[in-house]
Design a protein around this motif. Structure first.
Motif, PDB file in Angstrom:
ATOM      1  N   ARG A   1       0.817  -1.218   0.000  1.00 38.02           N
ATOM      2  CA  ARG A   1       0.000   0.000   0.000  1.00 38.02           C
ATOM      3  C   ARG A   1       0.846   1.261   0.000  1.00 38.02           C
ATOM      4  N   SER A   2       2.124   1.144   0.268  1.00 38.08           N
ATOM      5  CA  SER A   2       2.995   2.307   0.396  1.00 38.08           C
ATOM      6  C   SER A   2       2.912   3.259  -0.797  1.00 38.08           C
ATOM      7  N   PRO A   3       2.967   2.765  -2.030  1.00 36.23           N
ATOM      8  CA  PRO A   3       2.847   3.693  -3.161  1.00 36.23           C
ATOM      9  C   PRO A   3       1.507   4.430  -3.167  1.00 36.23           C
ATOM     10  N   LEU A   4       0.463   3.746  -2.747  1.00 33.72           N
ATOM     11  CA  LEU A   4      -0.855   4.377  -2.731  1.00 33.72           C
ATOM     12  C   LEU A   4      -0.964   5.415  -1.622  1.00 33.72           C
ATOM     13  N   VAL A   5      -0.297   5.160  -0.508  1.00 38.32           N
ATOM     14  CA  VAL A   5      -0.291   6.140   0.583  1.00 38.32           C
ATOM     15  C   VAL A   5       0.446   7.403   0.130  1.00 38.32           C
ATOM     16  N   LEU A   6       1.605   7.221  -0.503  1.00 41.82           N
ATOM     17  CA  LEU A   6       2.339   8.381  -1.008  1.00 41.82           C
ATOM     18  C   LEU A   6       1.533   9.088  -2.089  1.00 41.82           C
ATOM     19  N   ALA A   7       0.866   8.331  -2.948  1.00 45.17           N
ATOM     20  CA  ALA A   7       0.011   8.936  -3.977  1.00 45.17           C
ATOM     21  C   ALA A   7      -1.089   9.763  -3.325  1.00 45.17           C
ATOM     22  N   GLY A   8      -1.678   9.256  -2.255  1.00 46.92           N
ATOM     23  CA  GLY A   8      -2.715  10.002  -1.543  1.00 46.92           C
ATOM     24  C   GLY A   8      -2.190  11.284  -0.942  1.00 46.92           C
ATOM     25  N   LEU A   9      -0.990  11.219  -0.380  1.00 46.44           N
ATOM     26  CA  LEU A   9      -0.365  12.418   0.183  1.00 46.44           C
ATOM     27  C   LEU A   9      -0.147  13.469  -0.900  1.00 46.44           C
ATOM     28  N   LEU A  10       0.380  13.034  -2.037  1.00 43.39           N
ATOM     29  CA  LEU A  10       0.624  13.965  -3.144  1.00 43.39           C
ATOM     30  C   LEU A  10      -0.678  14.508  -3.720  1.00 43.39           C
ATOM     31  N   ALA A  11      -1.674  13.658  -3.848  1.00 46.34           N
ATOM     32  CA  ALA A  11      -2.962  14.111  -4.381  1.00 46.34           C
ATOM     33  C   ALA A  11      -3.597  15.151  -3.458  1.00 46.34           C
ATOM     34  N   THR A  12      -3.511  14.910  -2.167  1.00 49.12           N
ATOM     35  CA  THR A  12      -4.058  15.865  -1.199  1.00 49.12           C
ATOM     36  C   THR A  12      -3.338  17.206  -1.309  1.00 49.12           C
ATOM     37  N   ALA A  13      -2.014  17.158  -1.384  1.00 43.41           N
ATOM     38  CA  ALA A  13      -1.240  18.394  -1.518  1.00 43.41           C
ATOM     39  C   ALA A  13      -1.546  19.082  -2.846  1.00 43.41           C
ATOM     40  N   GLY A  14      -1.683  18.297  -3.908  1.00 39.35           N
ATOM     41  CA  GLY A  14      -1.983  18.883  -5.218  1.00 39.35           C
ATOM     42  C   GLY A  14      -3.325  19.599  -5.224  1.00 39.35           C
ATOM     43  N   VAL A  15      -4.334  18.980  -4.657  1.00 35.84           N
ATOM     44  CA  VAL A  15      -5.659  19.613  -4.571  1.00 35.84           C
ATOM     45  C   VAL A  15      -5.580  20.883  -3.730  1.00 35.84           C
ATOM     46  N   ALA A  16      -4.819  20.831  -2.641  1.00 33.58           N
ATOM     47  CA  ALA A  16      -4.684  22.005  -1.775  1.00 33.58           C
ATOM     48  C   ALA A  16      -4.072  23.191  -2.517  1.00 33.58           C
ATOM     49  N   HIS A  17      -3.169  22.922  -3.460  1.00 35.20           N
ATOM     50  CA  HIS A  17      -2.571  24.012  -4.243  1.00 35.20           C
ATOM     51  C   HIS A  17      -3.625  24.769  -5.043  1.00 35.20           C
ATOM     52  N   PHE A  18      -4.671  24.076  -5.455  1.00 36.34           N
ATOM     53  CA  PHE A  18      -5.740  24.721  -6.216  1.00 36.34           C
ATOM     54  C   PHE A  18      -6.833  25.281  -5.304  1.00 36.34           C
ATOM     55  N   ALA A  19      -7.077  24.624  -4.192  1.00 33.86           N
ATOM     56  CA  ALA A  19      -8.145  25.044  -3.282  1.00 33.86           C
ATOM     57  C   ALA A  19      -7.747  26.275  -2.460  1.00 33.86           C
ATOM     58  N   THR A  20      -6.497  26.344  -2.034  1.00 36.33           N
ATOM     59  CA  THR A  20      -6.015  27.468  -1.218  1.00 36.33           C
ATOM     60  C   THR A  20      -4.660  27.946  -1.753  1.00 36.33           C
ATOM     61  N   PRO A  21      -4.639  28.486  -2.962  1.00 34.20           N
ATOM     62  CA  PRO A  21      -3.352  28.830  -3.581  1.00 34.20           C
ATOM     63  C   PRO A  21      -2.582  29.942  -2.876  1.00 34.20           C
TER      64      PRO A  21
END
Length: 126
Positions: free
Chosen positions: A6-26
């Motif tokens: 699951r490690s790659p998916l956990v890191l993917a989730g972390l990156l996806a969350t950060a990526g969305v945050a860049h657009f939600a609260t730039p």
């Protein structure tokens, strides 16, 4: 560090969350963009958010995981100057904010190692 499947998916989730945050609260990310970079900070904020989303997608797919993991490690190294800028800029803020900004600096090391571990575990996969 990447012993769990699951490690790659956990890191993917972390990156996806950060990526969305860049657009939600730039605006909060704009302030971390080093002044030496050309153009507007918002452009860099959106670009780094898009890169994080792309890396997340690459990590989630076994076919692209190894390449995405290596790119993720490079990305974590590449954004380090923004973390340094944040730590410098926040040095006069209240202790919890200052601690968070300074704490991000050594956090980059395990993130890079995590991504590299995923790349190593991805050898031999499609």
């Amino acid at each position: 560090m990447s012993r769990s499947p699951r490690s790659p998916l956990v890191l993917a989730g972390l990156l996806a969350t950060a990526g969305v945050a860049h657009f939600a609260t730039p605006r909060s990310f704009d302030a971390t963009i080093p002044r030496a970079l050309p153009g507007e900070p918002r452009t860099w904020t959106y670009a780094s958010g898009a890169v994080e989303l792309a890396l997340a997608a690459g990590l989630a797919l076994p076919k692209t995981r190894r390449t995405a993991a290596l790119a993720t490690a490079a990305f974590f190294v590449g954004v380090f100057p923004a973390n340094v800028k944040m730590a410098v800029d926040w040095r006069h803020r209240p202790a919890p904010q200052k601690a968070a900004a300074i704490g991000r600096l050594p956090l980059q090391i395990p993130l890079v190692l995590w991504a590299r571990s995923i790349a190593e575990n991805g050898k031999g996969q499609a």
